[in-house]
Design a protein around this motif. Structure first.
Motif, PDB file in Angstrom:
ATOM      1  N   PHE A 112      74.266 135.092  30.127  1.00 37.00           N
ATOM      2  CA  PHE A 112      75.558 134.462  29.856  1.00 37.00           C
ATOM      3  C   PHE A 112      76.000 134.606  28.412  1.00 37.00           C
ATOM      4  N   GLY A 113      75.071 134.909  27.512  1.00 33.20           N
ATOM      5  CA  GLY A 113      75.424 135.073  26.107  1.00 33.20           C
ATOM      6  C   GLY A 113      75.706 133.766  25.399  1.00 33.20           C
ATOM      7  N   PHE A 114      75.234 132.671  25.951  1.00 33.42           N
ATOM      8  CA  PHE A 114      75.466 131.360  25.352  1.00 33.42           C
ATOM      9  C   PHE A 114      74.177 130.555  25.362  1.00 33.42           C
ATOM     10  N   CYS A 115      73.840 129.990  24.205  1.00 31.12           N
ATOM     11  CA  CYS A 115      72.651 129.153  24.076  1.00 31.12           C
ATOM     12  C   CYS A 115      73.077 127.788  23.526  1.00 31.12           C
ATOM     13  N   PRO A 116      72.893 126.721  24.301  1.00 38.34           N
ATOM     14  CA  PRO A 116      73.281 125.394  23.835  1.00 38.34           C
ATOM     15  C   PRO A 116      72.550 124.973  22.555  1.00 38.34           C
ATOM     16  N   LEU A 117      71.290 125.353  22.424  1.00 37.66           N
ATOM     17  CA  LEU A 117      70.533 124.999  21.223  1.00 37.66           C
ATOM     18  C   LEU A 117      71.121 125.692  19.986  1.00 37.66           C
ATOM     19  N   TYR A 118      71.513 126.949  20.140  1.00 37.34           N
ATOM     20  CA  TYR A 118      72.152 127.659  19.031  1.00 37.34           C
ATOM     21  C   TYR A 118      73.431 126.925  18.613  1.00 37.34           C
ATOM     22  N   ARG A 119      74.165 126.446  19.576  1.00 38.19           N
ATOM     23  CA  ARG A 119      75.411 125.728  19.256  1.00 38.19           C
ATOM     24  C   ARG A 119      75.121 124.464  18.457  1.00 38.19           C
ATOM     25  N   LEU A 120      74.115 123.719  18.875  1.00 36.30           N
ATOM     26  CA  LEU A 120      73.742 122.497  18.139  1.00 36.30           C
ATOM     27  C   LEU A 120      73.304 122.810  16.720  1.00 36.30           C
ATOM     28  N   LEU A 121      72.606 123.934  16.541  1.00 37.63           N
ATOM     29  CA  LEU A 121      72.093 124.298  15.229  1.00 37.63           C
ATOM     30  C   LEU A 121      73.088 125.100  14.390  1.00 37.63           C
ATOM     31  N   GLY A 122      74.207 125.505  14.993  1.00 42.10           N
ATOM     32  CA  GLY A 122      75.196 126.279  14.280  1.00 42.10           C
ATOM     33  C   GLY A 122      74.825 127.738  14.078  1.00 42.10           C
ATOM     34  N   ASN A 152      74.737 131.730  15.268  1.00 39.49           N
ATOM     35  CA  ASN A 152      75.526 132.669  16.052  1.00 39.49           C
ATOM     36  C   ASN A 152      75.018 134.077  15.764  1.00 39.49           C
ATOM     37  N   THR A 153      74.439 134.743  16.761  1.00 37.14           N
ATOM     38  CA  THR A 153      73.941 136.096  16.568  1.00 37.14           C
ATOM     39  C   THR A 153      74.887 137.116  17.187  1.00 37.14           C
ATOM     40  N   CYS A 154      76.015 136.664  17.672  1.00 31.27           N
ATOM     41  CA  CYS A 154      77.010 137.549  18.270  1.00 31.27           C
ATOM     42  C   CYS A 154      77.864 138.150  17.150  1.00 31.27           C
ATOM     43  N   PRO A 155      78.075 139.471  17.172  1.00 35.10           N
ATOM     44  CA  PRO A 155      78.833 140.106  16.094  1.00 35.10           C
ATOM     45  C   PRO A 155      80.311 139.734  16.047  1.00 35.10           C
ATOM     46  N   ARG A 156      80.857 139.182  17.094  1.00 36.69           N
ATOM     47  CA  ARG A 156      82.281 138.825  17.105  1.00 36.69           C
ATOM     48  C   ARG A 156      82.525 137.522  16.452  1.00 36.69           C
ATOM     49  N   MET A 161      82.728 127.769  26.958  1.00 33.75           N
ATOM     50  CA  MET A 161      81.524 128.322  26.394  1.00 33.75           C
ATOM     51  C   MET A 161      81.879 129.563  25.576  1.00 33.75           C
ATOM     52  N   LYS A 162      81.727 129.479  24.291  1.00 37.67           N
ATOM     53  CA  LYS A 162      81.945 130.617  23.419  1.00 37.67           C
ATOM     54  C   LYS A 162      80.620 131.357  23.230  1.00 37.67           C
ATOM     55  N   THR A 163      80.661 132.667  23.341  1.00 33.97           N
ATOM     56  CA  THR A 163      79.451 133.479  23.200  1.00 33.97           C
ATOM     57  C   THR A 163      78.840 133.284  21.822  1.00 33.97           C
TER      58      THR A 163
END
Length: 60
Positions: free
Chosen positions: A44-54, A56-60, A1-3
């Motif tokens: 956890f800093g991980f959202c599966p829906l964000y991953r599906l949609l591409g 990323n709100t994480c600054p890293r 799981m990548k943040t």
């Protein structure tokens, strides 16, 4: 799981999730338990829906 959740998005999720769960615990509607989703994704800093949609709100 990548943040993929960070910054304001992360804190907003935790606050909204906690408020909804608090509401459910104090006699709110059953659907208020959906607050578990934003709370967990914020913690956890991980959202599966964000991953599906591409997204990323994480600054890293």
């Amino acid at each position: 799981m990548k943040t993929n959740v960070g910054g304001f998005d992360k804190w907003a999720r935790v606050v909204v999730g906690a408020v909804l769960i608090g509401w459910a615990l104090t006699g709110g509607p059953l659907w208020a338990w959906i607050g578990l989703v934003p709370l967990v994704t914020g913690l956890f800093g991980f959202c599966p829906l964000y991953r599906l949609l591409g997204v990323n709100t994480c600054p890293r």
